[in-house]
Design a protein around this motif. Structure first.
Motif, mmCIF file in Angstrom:
data_model
loop_
_atom_site.group_PDB
_atom_site.id
_atom_site.type_symbol
_atom_site.label_atom_id
_atom_site.label_comp_id
_atom_site.label_asym_id
_atom_site.label_seq_id
_atom_site.Cartn_x
_atom_site.Cartn_y
_atom_site.Cartn_z
ATOM 1 N N LEU A 429 0.824 -1.208 0.000
ATOM 2 C CA LEU A 429 0.000 0.000 0.000
ATOM 3 C C LEU A 429 0.855 1.253 0.000
ATOM 4 O O LEU A 429 0.575 2.226 -0.707
ATOM 5 C CB LEU A 429 -0.933 -0.012 1.210
ATOM 6 C CG LEU A 429 -1.980 -1.124 1.257
ATOM 7 C CD1 LEU A 429 -2.760 -1.071 2.560
ATOM 8 C CD2 LEU A 429 -2.928 -1.020 0.067
ATOM 9 N N SER A 433 1.193 4.034 -3.066
ATOM 10 C CA SER A 433 0.876 5.447 -2.840
ATOM 11 C C SER A 433 2.036 6.357 -3.216
ATOM 12 O O SER A 433 1.840 7.533 -3.502
ATOM 13 C CB SER A 433 0.493 5.665 -1.377
ATOM 14 O OG SER A 433 1.585 5.378 -0.520
ATOM 15 N N ARG A 434 3.245 5.823 -3.213
ATOM 16 C CA ARG A 434 4.414 6.642 -3.550
ATOM 17 C C ARG A 434 4.683 6.671 -5.058
ATOM 18 O O ARG A 434 5.203 7.663 -5.570
ATOM 19 C CB ARG A 434 5.640 6.096 -2.829
ATOM 20 C CG ARG A 434 5.645 6.372 -1.331
ATOM 21 C CD ARG A 434 6.837 5.724 -0.659
ATOM 22 N NE ARG A 434 6.916 6.062 0.757
ATOM 23 C CZ ARG A 434 7.800 5.523 1.605
ATOM 24 N NH1 ARG A 434 8.666 4.619 1.169
ATOM 25 N NH2 ARG A 434 7.815 5.892 2.868
ATOM 26 N N VAL A 439 -1.494 10.351 -6.411
ATOM 27 C CA VAL A 439 -1.852 9.734 -5.129
ATOM 28 C C VAL A 439 -0.875 10.159 -4.042
ATOM 29 O O VAL A 439 -1.276 10.427 -2.900
ATOM 30 C CB VAL A 439 -1.885 8.195 -5.279
ATOM 31 C CG1 VAL A 439 -2.172 7.534 -3.936
ATOM 32 C CG2 VAL A 439 -2.938 7.787 -6.297
ATOM 33 N N HIS A 440 0.398 10.220 -4.392
ATOM 34 C CA HIS A 440 1.400 10.667 -3.421
ATOM 35 C C HIS A 440 1.107 12.091 -2.951
ATOM 36 O O HIS A 440 1.160 12.387 -1.743
ATOM 37 C CB HIS A 440 2.785 10.585 -4.053
ATOM 38 C CG HIS A 440 3.868 11.186 -3.206
ATOM 39 N ND1 HIS A 440 4.347 10.584 -2.065
ATOM 40 C CD2 HIS A 440 4.560 12.363 -3.331
ATOM 41 C CE1 HIS A 440 5.289 11.330 -1.526
ATOM 42 N NE2 HIS A 440 5.428 12.414 -2.274
ATOM 43 N N PHE A 443 -1.925 12.207 -0.465
ATOM 44 C CA PHE A 443 -1.647 11.840 0.927
ATOM 45 C C PHE A 443 -0.834 12.920 1.640
ATOM 46 O O PHE A 443 -1.039 13.179 2.831
ATOM 47 C CB PHE A 443 -0.923 10.498 0.986
ATOM 48 C CG PHE A 443 -1.834 9.308 0.893
ATOM 49 C CD1 PHE A 443 -2.681 8.992 1.943
ATOM 50 C CD2 PHE A 443 -1.865 8.524 -0.247
ATOM 51 C CE1 PHE A 443 -3.526 7.896 1.868
ATOM 52 C CE2 PHE A 443 -2.715 7.430 -0.335
ATOM 53 C CZ PHE A 443 -3.552 7.117 0.726
ATOM 54 N N GLU A 497 3.162 4.939 8.357
ATOM 55 C CA GLU A 497 3.666 3.890 7.485
ATOM 56 C C GLU A 497 3.680 2.528 8.163
ATOM 57 O O GLU A 497 3.586 1.504 7.509
ATOM 58 C CB GLU A 497 5.074 4.250 6.999
ATOM 59 C CG GLU A 497 5.105 5.440 6.062
ATOM 60 C CD GLU A 497 6.464 5.635 5.439
ATOM 61 O OE1 GLU A 497 7.377 4.859 5.783
ATOM 62 O OE2 GLU A 497 6.612 6.540 4.607
ATOM 63 N N HIS A 503 -3.841 4.238 6.699
ATOM 64 C CA HIS A 503 -4.164 5.099 5.567
ATOM 65 C C HIS A 503 -5.665 5.067 5.258
ATOM 66 O O HIS A 503 -6.277 6.107 4.991
ATOM 67 C CB HIS A 503 -3.377 4.668 4.326
ATOM 68 C CG HIS A 503 -1.912 4.983 4.403
ATOM 69 N ND1 HIS A 503 -1.043 4.262 5.200
ATOM 70 C CD2 HIS A 503 -1.158 5.944 3.782
ATOM 71 C CE1 HIS A 503 0.177 4.760 5.061
ATOM 72 N NE2 HIS A 503 0.137 5.764 4.213
ATOM 73 N N TYR A 504 -6.232 3.890 5.316
ATOM 74 C CA TYR A 504 -7.663 3.755 5.043
ATOM 75 C C TYR A 504 -8.499 4.470 6.108
ATOM 76 O O TYR A 504 -9.463 5.183 5.784
ATOM 77 C CB TYR A 504 -8.024 2.276 4.980
ATOM 78 C CG TYR A 504 -9.492 2.006 4.751
ATOM 79 C CD1 TYR A 504 -10.108 2.350 3.559
ATOM 80 C CD2 TYR A 504 -10.267 1.390 5.732
ATOM 81 C CE1 TYR A 504 -11.455 2.099 3.343
ATOM 82 C CE2 TYR A 504 -11.602 1.141 5.532
ATOM 83 C CZ TYR A 504 -12.202 1.496 4.337
ATOM 84 O OH TYR A 504 -13.532 1.264 4.132
ATOM 85 N N MET A 557 -9.198 6.162 -3.579
ATOM 86 C CA MET A 557 -8.388 5.427 -2.625
ATOM 87 C C MET A 557 -9.256 4.712 -1.593
ATOM 88 O O MET A 557 -8.891 3.632 -1.106
ATOM 89 C CB MET A 557 -7.411 6.363 -1.918
ATOM 90 C CG MET A 557 -6.386 7.000 -2.848
ATOM 91 S SD MET A 557 -5.576 5.808 -3.963
ATOM 92 C CE MET A 557 -4.773 4.738 -2.782
ATOM 93 N N ALA A 652 -3.535 4.147 -10.820
ATOM 94 C CA ALA A 652 -3.488 3.836 -9.384
ATOM 95 C C ALA A 652 -3.824 2.364 -9.140
ATOM 96 O O ALA A 652 -3.178 1.696 -8.311
ATOM 97 C CB ALA A 652 -4.444 4.737 -8.617
ATOM 98 N N GLN A 656 -1.321 -0.641 -7.783
ATOM 99 C CA GLN A 656 -1.667 -1.465 -6.626
ATOM 100 C C GLN A 656 -1.544 -2.946 -6.963
ATOM 101 O O GLN A 656 -0.995 -3.737 -6.176
ATOM 102 C CB GLN A 656 -3.096 -1.151 -6.179
ATOM 103 C CG GLN A 656 -3.505 -1.814 -4.884
ATOM 104 C CD GLN A 656 -2.739 -1.278 -3.700
ATOM 105 O OE1 GLN A 656 -2.883 -0.133 -3.317
ATOM 106 N NE2 GLN A 656 -1.903 -2.111 -3.097
#
Length: 852
Positions: A429, A433-434, A439-440, A443, A497, A503-504, A557, A652, A656
């Protein structure tokens, strides 16, 4: 006839050395009351294959012992392995009885091994047999030296008794095997009742039988005093058990009798006394021996911890187990290593038991391995019985060359390593995201918004109050359902992290508090009392929050992580087997692929509805999209819909899927592929040849050639029985099938199949149990309790985490163990404490008569 001189009876010794080598042993003579009766020892089985004999290489060596330079051992940690622990004479005289009681309470060290190492010449090789433990209950075996030892002789064959026999079964150990009628075990025991071994056995039984001690013979019976003492101690035990289960501190900072608050333990005893007159009459100020000191509290907790470890060892039995290890720092910055064992119990259930917590000086792989071996040896477990390893991704743990995985594999080549799947999912995950730029950035902006809104208590209170108003308004409009546990007030959460599902949870809380967050940011922008920097940061966050780009990625996301979050929670279950976990990973990949193929229209509808509700400007999907990151000289006819669907939505999801395939690719190894052949839920999966290959290639020490032949013969009957039996055919997984085989008694009909199923179920899935242990450690060892000792913390965590086992022990069991261990060098046992007043009155009466 020549007259014998005194030199023929006594050996001359140097005066300088003898004066220093003599050690008083008064404590032992006071405690040991040796009876003249010889315990009956019947040997039920003759050793047809021979017994161990002394290694000639060892017998020729003369141990050099210099009495003047012999060190004394002061450590409280006792080694269980008879080949490693010091001799009784090496301990200080005032501590030897305590050492004896510890070893008597633990019992002989009798490790179970499928195959013991060979000994003897190549032409006449013999090995130790586990059945010999039943024939000779006093026998011990050392895996480190591969020799046999005598337990009573180790405890009592010392020079102060004057009856010391050969030190072969205490110091050197018996190793080689020799057949014939000359059984060296029987020779060691001797046929004379006064032999050194029989004398040590009488001493052993005398110390073990407390009712035969001299202090217990002063008065035959005083039932009321004994009952009061046991009730008093039972009250302390119940208080300690309850406080431990609730992770509460025992001691208080001010415990004198005049204190208002004497601490949790003493206050709990007072509460118990308030509701029971009998308890009130024997505790605290009404007691002679209160059993409330800090030392007594720790001893009772230690007994609980020992009994829990013994129960775990009994649960394992002769089963193979998996090793799950992780390390973390406590609140006092000490590195702690949690050891969890995963195994299948007799009923067929998968168990993950917290065995021990060890303080390690460093996190080097060799240090961890030595600590693990010590813990396993102390619990009478063998490293050869490990069939799986589960660690996180740290290099010192999973390293293939110098890591803990490699060191364990050198001692046990069948301890297969499986990387924690929950940890791999979290890494996937984070990596996904990175890699996607949009997406990065999302966040990063979400974290900035959370920090701005939650920067002070005033802002957080305003956020909660706005959220309450929003809930009331939406409930009145019928937009929210009402019920128990619904619409609870909460604050924004920060993603981390290392936090699984963080994150969710963070983006879900942001969507739930969207209106309240916008309201707080608007108030910050219009607040003139703030600095220009603070107002500018709030304004930038507000513009970003109310943008279509932010809202779209937030919903995207949430859709993706809702699928992976279910997998994350499933991987943390203790009863999950590895094959079922692999199926869940495959299902997750399929759901993500379905979202990619059919989820665009539904996602766009949700985003548009959310934007209309919260007054976020919508975009025309047919307009040309202008990408500021690209040069304007390039004529690009990309539309807004193409950008959001291809550059964000599909990218994205693809990222994943790529990370999931990369992180879980090692799970497609041959071991798991062959293990899937045992699954009868799919007709095409079951394959007898693959199952036999699995047993031969990966578990050769658990299945001999004869066992594999029996396995091949049992599999056709097993397949037909599982498909036709009403209880077996409804099994949902291999773990459920293993339990049902034990429940229906089919495990005895198909023992080879059951053995293989249990080995597969032993493979680890995640390190969630160790993570839970460290969460418990944070509750137990807090900033106010940062001076907890290592042993105290270890016993506390064992009882707290395994409270399911600890609650089964009744107070009488704890009292009996405490009573046996209570005969310390400074203490009087429970039975004597109850008669202390009677003894004092008897002495005073005798003194009065003599005076008259």
């Amino acid at each position: 006839m020549k007259r014998k001189t005194i030199e023929s009876f006594f050996k001359k010794v140097d005066k300088s050395s003898s004066s220093q080598s003599q050690v008083p042993n008064e404590g032992l003579e006071q405690d040991l009351q040796v009876s003249n009766e010889v315990p009956a020892q019947a040997v039920t089985q003759q050793l047809s294959s021979g017994v161990l004999e002394q290694d000639p290489q060892v017998s020729n060596e003369v141990p050099t012992q210099v009495a003047t330079q012999q060190p004394t051992i002061e450590s409280d940690t006792y080694e269980r392995d008879p080949g490693k622990h010091p001799q009784i004479d090496d301990y200080p005289p005032n501590k030897r009885d305590e050492v004896r009681r510890f070893y008597i309470n633990e019992g002989p060290f009798q490790p179970y091994m499928d195959e013991y190492p060979f000994a003897g010449s190549a032409s006449h090789r013999r090995r130790f047999q586990y059945s010999w433990f039943k024939s000779f209950s006093w026998l011990e075996y050392s895996p480190s030296t591969e020799r046999a030892y005598c337990f009573p002789c180790f405890l009592f064959a010392t020079k102060p008794h004057g009856r010391c026999g050969s030190d072969t079964f205490t110091v050197k150990g018996w190793r080689k095997v020799n057949g014939g009628k000359q059984c060296y075990f029987l020779t060691h025991m001797g046929q004379d009742s006064n032999s050194a071994h029989n004398f040590a056995c009488r001493c052993y039984e005398s110390l073990k039988n407390k009712m035969g001690h001299i202090e217990n013979l002063l008065e035959k019976q005083n039932s009321k005093a004994i009952g009061d003492a046991r009730l008093r101690l039972k009250t302390s035990i119940d208080a300690i058990r309850w406080l431990t289960f609730q992770a509460c501190a025992f001691r208080g900072h001010d415990e004198p009798p005049q204190s208002i608050n004497q601490g949790n333990f003493l206050e709990m005893v007072k509460i118990l006394a308030c509701y029971n007159k009998e308890v009130k009459a024997v505790v605290l100020e009404n007691a002679n021996a209160k059993y409330t000191s800090h030392k007594i509290q720790k001893e009772i907790l230690h007994i609980f911890g020992q009994k829990v470890q013994t129960a775990i060892r009994d649960e394992i039995g002769t089963s193979k187990f998996c090793l799950i290890v992780d390390e973390s720092r406590d609140t006092s910055k000490q590195e702690q290593m949690a050891i969890v064992l995963r195994f299948v119990d007799r009923e067929g259930f998968i168990r993950e038991r917290f065995l021990d917590l060890v303080h390690v000086r460093d996190t080097a792989a060799l240090t961890l391995k030595n600590s693990i071996c010590t813990v396993l040896s102390n619990n009478n477990l063998s490293i050869q019985d490990i069939r799986g390893q589960g660690y996180d991704g740290a290099s010192n743990m999973r390293g293939e060359w110098n890591g803990l995985q490699d060191l364990i594999l050198k001692d046990c080549p069948y301890a297969y390593y499986v990387h924690c799947m929950a940890h791999q999912l979290q890494l996937a995950l984070i990596a996904a995201s990175r890699e996607a730029i949009e997406v990065h950035n999302f966040f990063q902006e979400a974290i900035h918004i959370v920090n701005i809104v939650s920067a002070s208590a005033k802002r957080n209170d305003e956020l909660i109050s706005r959220h309450v108003e929003t809930i009331i308004r939406e409930v009145d409009l019928g937009e929210l359902d009402t019920g128990k546990g619904l619409n609870q007030v909460c604050a924004l959460q920060r993603p981390t992290e290392t936090g699984w599902s963080s994150h969710y949870k963070s983006i879900c809380s942001l969507r739930r508090l969207f209106d309240a967050t916008v309201s707080v940011l608007r108030n910050l922008v219009s607040d003139g009392s703030l600095s220009y920097n603070a107002r500018g940061d709030a304004g930038g966050c507000l513009k970003k929050l109310l943008s279509f780009d932010f809202v779209f990625i937030m919903h995207l996301m949430i859709e993706i992580m809702a699928i992976t979050d279910d997998l994350c929670h499933a991987l943390q279950q203790k009863s999950l087997d590895i094959l079922n976990a692999i199926d869940l990973v495959s299902t997750t990949k399929m759901l993500i692929q379905r979202l990619r193929d059919d989820g665009w229209e539904l996602l766009l509808e949700k985003v548009n509805a959310f934007c209309l509700k919260h007054e976020v400007e919508l975009l025309d999907m047919n307009c040309k999209f202008v990408d500021v990151t690209k040069s304007r000289n390039k004529h690009d006819n990309t539309t807004v819909e193409h950008h959001y669907r291809v550059d964000i939505f599909i990218k994205a999801i693809d990222q994943q899927q790529k990370e999931l395939n990369a992180r879980f690719s090692e799970q497609s190894m041959e071991l798991l592929t062959l293990s899937a052949a045992l699954d009868l839920r799919d007709v095409n999966n079951f394959c007898i040849s693959k199952i036999c290959t699995l047993a031969k290639r990966y578990y050769p020490t658990d299945f001999t050639d004869q066992d594999r032949a029996r396995l091949s013969g049992q599999l056709p009957h097993y397949e037909f029985d599982v498909r036709s039996h009403p209880s077996l055919q409804i099994s949902k997984s291999l773990a459920d099938l293993t339990h049902r085989l034990a429940e229906t008694g089919k495990c005895t009909i198909y023992p080879m199949v059951d053995r293989l199923l249990r080995l597969i179920m032993t493979l680890p899935v995640s390190t969630a149990t160790t993570e839970r242990a460290f969460s418990a450690m944070k509750l137990i060892k807090t900033a106010l309790r940062n001076r907890m000792g290592e042993d105290y913390l270890r016993d506390y965590m064992i009882v707290y985490i395994e409270k399911e086992i600890a609650k089964k022990f009744n107070a009488d069991e704890i009292i009996d163990t405490f009573d046996f261990l209570g005969s310390r060098r400074d203490g009087i046992a429970i039975l004597m404490q109850g008669r202390k007043a009677w003894i004092e009155s008897l002495i005073k009466g005798c003194q009065g008569k003599s005076a008259r």
